[in-house]
Enzyme design. Sequence first.
Site, PDB file in Angstrom:
ATOM      1  CB  THR A  88      -0.500  -0.149   1.355  1.00  0.00           C
ATOM      2  OG1 THR A  88      -0.010  -0.352   2.453  1.00  0.00           O
ATOM      3  CG2 THR A  88      -1.734  -0.665   0.974  1.00  0.00           C
ATOM      4  CB  SER A  94      -0.385  10.020   3.337  1.00  0.00           C
ATOM      5  OG  SER A  94      -0.901   9.825   2.100  1.00  0.00           O
ATOM      6  NE  ARG A  95       5.141   4.320   1.902  1.00  0.00           N
ATOM      7  CZ  ARG A  95       4.891   2.550   3.091  1.00  0.00           C
ATOM      8  NH1 ARG A  95       4.103   2.898   1.982  1.00  0.00           N
ATOM      9  NH2 ARG A  95       5.396   2.371   4.226  1.00  0.00           N
ATOM     10  CB  VAL A  96      -0.049  10.094  -2.344  1.00  0.00           C
ATOM     11  CG1 VAL A  96      -0.652  11.545  -2.863  1.00  0.00           C
ATOM     12  CG2 VAL A  96      -0.128   8.553  -2.642  1.00  0.00           C
TER      13      VAL A  96
END
Length: 506
Positions: free
Chosen positions: A338, A364-366
Amino acid sequence: MKFNAGEIASVIQQEIEDFRSSIDTAEVGRVVEVGDGIARVYGLSSAMSGEMVEFQNGVRGQVFNLEENSVGVIILGDYLEIAEGMEVRTTGALLSIPVGESLIGRVIDPLGNALDGKGAIVTSEMRPLETMAPGVAQRQPVKQPLQTGIKAVDAMTPIGRGQRELIIGDRKTGKTAVALDAIINQKESGVICVYVACGQRASSVAGVVDALQRHGAMDYTVVVSATASDPAPLQYIAPYAGAAIAEYFMYQGKHTLVIYDDLSKQAVAYRQLSLLMRRPPGREAYPGDVFYCHSRLLERAAKLSDELGGGSMTALPIIETLEGEVSAYIPTNVISITDGQIYLEPDLFFAGVRPAINVGISVSRVGGNAQTKAMKKVAGSLRLDLAAFRELEAFAQLGTELDKATQQQLDRGYRMVELLKQPQFQPLHFADQVISIFAGGKGYFDKVPVSRVQEAEKLLLQFMREEKSEVRNALIQSGQLDSETEQALVAALNEFEKRWVSHAAK
């Protein structure tokens, strides 16, 4: 009476073609052994992996194992109705599910059968449960926010359309609550939601459906249910069924949100089937391909390129941990697939911090790409401030005397924690979130007693909606907190602060 040779030839040719088409070319085998949701079938030498087969009594199955002398079939229905010696026919088709607009607002099983007593689902379109995920060239970057309405999530671990954000935590720490709030907040946003209940108690699923109906969310939601009492094969295919339904809308250029609740129970069902099929067990008795089982499901979440319609599918898988063991096999597998995780901590939950998000582990990698500019501006330092507050709080518990600046930081930290608490089924508009977090970060709640922060916040948002709607509307229209809007917001907050002092004195 003369006969035309050409006419006779054409009639004979037509008869031969009709005869050919009437011959059933399906391969027929027989059940050798049956039990625990699986069957071994002899005689299907040309069956393909993943192919749908049909038993003599109409029950469907899927080819799971291809062996030297037989095939292993998982039975998608009541396996007690199947007996040894029963005929099995190949269909030449992949396992598919009915899809379409008629599914919206319905509760179905993973095969597309209605479970809500509202009659059969009428749709002409079918879609295979398993399809290839879009390639890199067919995607575009995730940059459009998917608002959950939860302050702590939208500020610190933002979710974008097309992202895969894991919700992870122990039993009863509010994982489903976060997912349901995200669904309820999609009202009037045009996002179609799919909630997949995998291995849940039937009473829990009924509670979820009831909550969605009460908040008007079933108008744009499909519920796919494979409860704990359903056979393992249905629990295994349920997430793929949910993904297929969401994909149908995604390829039409629409935006979708899928909740897989939860994938740890799907992994257990897959392990059960694999061990019954005599597949070699690996770590924690899971088969070696359990990672692929989850990755091929979650890779289907995407923000499609404009050439493909620009639709999106956002996935929120849920994983249950045991005693906070985030480094166990299945949790680490799904974390690595994810684009970030929201970790819900039992200690925080039982201390009354809800949602109980641990800001240290959650990520959150976004990130800021999936936030409006206004939220990005006000929440930029919130994560670090909260993490620093947790460190200070642990230090203060030692009874050390603190200097004035440290005490002030601690006091503001307590108020920010209070401000980020949010009751279930009460998602907030992003403009209200920005106003709350801005007010907290700039110290407008510093003089408010910790126990009354939520009351003050409620009054502030009411004041902004009713008396300062032009500031709120400017935020909504531009999505930015420019200098002009910020000045107007500061003036409004100063006015509210004076009003609160007189209100608190009463």
